[in-house]
Design a protein around this motif. Structure first.
Motif, PDB file in Angstrom:
ATOM      1  N   HIS A 145       0.835  -1.196   0.000  1.00 16.26           N
ATOM      2  CA  HIS A 145       0.000   0.000   0.000  1.00 16.26           C
ATOM      3  C   HIS A 145       0.873   1.251   0.000  1.00 16.26           C
ATOM      4  O   HIS A 145       1.986   1.261   0.539  1.00 16.26           O
ATOM      5  N   ALA A 146       0.361   2.305  -0.645  1.00 15.58           N
ATOM      6  CA  ALA A 146       1.125   3.532  -0.841  1.00 15.58           C
ATOM      7  C   ALA A 146       0.245   4.744  -0.583  1.00 15.58           C
ATOM      8  O   ALA A 146      -0.927   4.761  -0.976  1.00 15.58           O
ATOM      9  N   ASN A 147       0.810   5.745   0.062  1.00 13.27           N
ATOM     10  CA  ASN A 147       0.148   7.029   0.280  1.00 13.27           C
ATOM     11  C   ASN A 147       1.039   8.134  -0.266  1.00 13.27           C
ATOM     12  O   ASN A 147       2.223   8.208   0.080  1.00 13.27           O
ATOM     13  N   ARG A 148       0.462   8.961  -1.124  1.00 12.44           N
ATOM     14  CA  ARG A 148       1.181  10.133  -1.659  1.00 12.44           C
ATOM     15  C   ARG A 148       0.236  11.322  -1.513  1.00 12.44           C
ATOM     16  O   ARG A 148      -0.636  11.565  -2.348  1.00 12.44           O
ATOM     17  N   LEU A 149       0.418  12.059  -0.421  1.00 13.22           N
ATOM     18  CA  LEU A 149      -0.529  13.090  -0.026  1.00 13.22           C
ATOM     19  C   LEU A 149       0.186  14.427   0.154  1.00 13.22           C
ATOM     20  O   LEU A 149       1.360  14.477   0.525  1.00 13.22           O
ATOM     21  N   GLY A 150      -0.534  15.523  -0.095  1.00  4.97           N
ATOM     22  CA  GLY A 150       0.019  16.849   0.129  1.00  4.97           C
ATOM     23  C   GLY A 150      -0.933  17.919  -0.365  1.00  4.97           C
ATOM     24  O   GLY A 150      -2.032  17.632  -0.847  1.00  4.97           O
ATOM     25  N   VAL A 213      -3.375   5.637  -2.240  1.00  7.09           N
ATOM     26  CA  VAL A 213      -4.176   6.830  -2.006  1.00  7.09           C
ATOM     27  C   VAL A 213      -3.338   8.036  -2.393  1.00  7.09           C
ATOM     28  O   VAL A 213      -2.182   8.158  -1.968  1.00  7.09           O
ATOM     29  N   VAL A 214      -3.914   8.911  -3.216  1.00 11.67           N
ATOM     30  CA  VAL A 214      -3.228  10.148  -3.580  1.00 11.67           C
ATOM     31  C   VAL A 214      -4.158  11.323  -3.306  1.00 11.67           C
ATOM     32  O   VAL A 214      -5.383  11.216  -3.397  1.00 11.67           O
ATOM     33  N   SER A 215      -3.567  12.454  -2.955  1.00 13.63           N
ATOM     34  CA  SER A 215      -4.351  13.660  -2.697  1.00 13.63           C
ATOM     35  C   SER A 215      -3.493  14.892  -2.926  1.00 13.63           C
ATOM     36  O   SER A 215      -2.315  14.909  -2.578  1.00 13.63           O
ATOM     37  N   ARG A 216      -4.110  15.918  -3.505  1.00 10.07           N
ATOM     38  CA  ARG A 216      -3.447  17.214  -3.622  1.00 10.07           C
ATOM     39  C   ARG A 216      -4.137  18.261  -2.734  1.00 10.07           C
ATOM     40  O   ARG A 216      -3.864  19.440  -2.845  1.00 10.07           O
ATOM     41  N   LEU A 217      -5.019  17.801  -1.852  1.00  8.43           N
ATOM     42  CA  LEU A 217      -5.705  18.687  -0.908  1.00  8.43           C
ATOM     43  C   LEU A 217      -5.554  18.169   0.520  1.00  8.43           C
ATOM     44  O   LEU A 217      -6.473  18.248   1.322  1.00  8.43           O
ATOM     45  N   ASN A 218      -4.391  17.656   0.834  1.00  5.77           N
ATOM     46  CA  ASN A 218      -4.154  17.133   2.166  1.00  5.77           C
ATOM     47  C   ASN A 218      -3.332  18.134   2.963  1.00  5.77           C
ATOM     48  O   ASN A 218      -2.361  18.697   2.438  1.00  5.77           O
ATOM     49  N   ARG A 224       4.805   7.502   1.458  1.00  2.00           N
ATOM     50  CA  ARG A 224       5.090   6.242   2.143  1.00  2.00           C
ATOM     51  C   ARG A 224       4.640   5.054   1.296  1.00  2.00           C
ATOM     52  O   ARG A 224       3.510   5.017   0.796  1.00  2.00           O
ATOM     53  N   LEU A 225       5.526   4.062   1.164  1.00  3.46           N
ATOM     54  CA  LEU A 225       5.237   2.813   0.458  1.00  3.46           C
ATOM     55  C   LEU A 225       5.545   1.664   1.408  1.00  3.46           C
ATOM     56  O   LEU A 225       6.660   1.562   1.924  1.00  3.46           O
ATOM     57  N   THR A 226       4.550   0.808   1.641  1.00  3.05           N
ATOM     58  CA  THR A 226       4.696  -0.296   2.592  1.00  3.05           C
ATOM     59  C   THR A 226       4.482  -1.623   1.882  1.00  3.05           C
ATOM     60  O   THR A 226       3.506  -1.786   1.139  1.00  3.05           O
ATOM     61  N   PHE A 236       9.153   2.214   3.034  1.00  6.50           N
ATOM     62  CA  PHE A 236       9.954   3.261   2.391  1.00  6.50           C
ATOM     63  C   PHE A 236       9.217   4.569   2.645  1.00  6.50           C
ATOM     64  O   PHE A 236       8.172   4.822   2.074  1.00  6.50           O
ATOM     65  N   ASN A 237       9.774   5.389   3.539  1.00  8.77           N
ATOM     66  CA  ASN A 237       9.159   6.667   3.905  1.00  8.77           C
ATOM     67  C   ASN A 237      10.082   7.790   3.452  1.00  8.77           C
ATOM     68  O   ASN A 237      11.079   8.101   4.115  1.00  8.77           O
ATOM     69  N   ASP A 238       9.739   8.409   2.341  1.00 12.42           N
ATOM     70  CA  ASP A 238      10.630   9.409   1.755  1.00 12.42           C
ATOM     71  C   ASP A 238      10.607  10.739   2.506  1.00 12.42           C
ATOM     72  O   ASP A 238      11.377  11.640   2.181  1.00 12.42           O
TER      73      ASP A 238
END
Length: 322
Positions: A145-150, A213-218, A224-226, A236-238
């Motif tokens: 699972h991966a989260n790319r939020l901001g 999960v991706v977001s440009r309104l977070n 983070r990639l797990t 992997f937490n960049d």
């Protein structure tokens, strides 16, 4: 002698390519529809600014990096390879699978290197994560699972899914070694008609599942990639410092008198050498030009990413407008 590379597209990411290729002594020229922008960067880096309509025919250019809005990638990639030049195309390489297949096929027919700008594939922490998976350190991989939020960036053509998800989809495909059997997803637009949030769920062979999960309104950033295996999980937490970007969590689960029990170790941080992924990516592109080696971030992988992005089950819901 280093390959002579031109950059087409002098925006934010294109300027990073320009700076990096200059440091690698491979920058030959820059080009942009905005001639003033191209001239300014040409003066800064002491190279030639070539008009777009003349760039593809220049015999003193060996390869072109395309850092354009994605709707312009396919046609310009085809112009590049049919004029005998190798190409690195930023992601996504097209807006639909048919155009992507066409540019990749024409590059192959013309014997040209076709590489895709999935830059996080060249992150030292991700490369080490791949080694952990391939060595069996995690056991059999069960879930990714991966989260790319901001907050931001906002584009007029690309939504959160298309702008952010290709990074993680490329990494997930590299870890699984195959395409998903099933894709389900949802996109949600808050500001206008382009989605600001997206969830993607994928089912792979051997009962391996993944979601991102991706977001440009977070309100906070997360990168983070797990990877969860049968013996351990790796993260992997960049957003972490270099000495903590990659962690492994060893665990075991068993039944004791009909009850489930488990044990888990504390995080073990894996040492990785600090280096810039874009530098490593462009060094690899130059290597492929010299050796004619097929890039590991090739056109076929980019097509697989597009198949996921354009899956029919990817719903798009508009919540409201400002």
């Amino acid at each position: 002698m280093s390959p002579r590379v031109a950059i087409l597209g002098c925006g934010y990411w294109g300027s990073n390519h320009i700076c990096t290729l200059k440091s690698l002594s491979a920058l030959a020229a820059v080009s942009d529809a905005d001639s003033a922008r191209a001239q300014g960067l040409a003066m800064k880096y002491n190279v030639e600014a070539i008009p777009v309509d003349k760039l593809f025919m220049r015999e003193d250019i060996d390869a072109i990096v395309l850092a354009l809005p994605p709707q312009f990638h396919a046609d310009n990639a085809i112009r590049t390879v049919t004029n005998g030049k190798d190409v690195l195309v930023e992601k996504p390489i097209a807006l639909n699978v048919a155009d992507a297949e066409r540019e990749v096929r024409i590059a192959r027919d013309n014997g040209r290197i076709f590489m895709v700008g999935h830059v996080l594939r060249f992150h030292p922490a991700f490369e080490k994560l791949v080694d952990l998976v391939n060595s069996g350190e995690l056991g059999g991989v069960r879930y990714i699972h991966a989260n790319r939020l901001g907050l931001g960036k906002f584009h007029t053509e690309s939504d959160a899914l298309w702008d952010l998800a290709p990074h993680d989809l490329s990494m997930i495909l590299a870890l699984t070694g195959c395409e998903p059997l099933e894709v389900k997803g949802e996109r949600i637009a808050i500001i206008d008609q382009l989605s600001d949030f997206a969830h993607v769920h994928m089912r792979f062979p051997n009962e391996l599942h993944s979601h991102l999960v991706v977001s440009r309104l977070n309100p906070y950033r997360e990168r983070r990639l797990t990877v969860v295996g049968s013996k351990a999980a790796a993260v992997f937490n960049d957003m972490e410092d270099w000495d903590r970007k990659l962690a492994i969590y060893r665990f075991s689960v068993w039944q004791d008198n009909g009850q489930w029990a488990f044990s888990a170790d504390k995080a073990e941080y894996i040492s990785v050498k600090e280096s810039l992924p874009l530098t490593r990516e462009l060094e690899y592109f130059l290597h492929c030009i010299r050796t004619r080696e097929e890039p590991r971030t090739n056109g076929e992988e980019a097509i697989a990413v597009l198949r996921i992005l354009t899956a029919d089950s990817m719903n798009h819901n508009v919540i409201g407008k400002p």
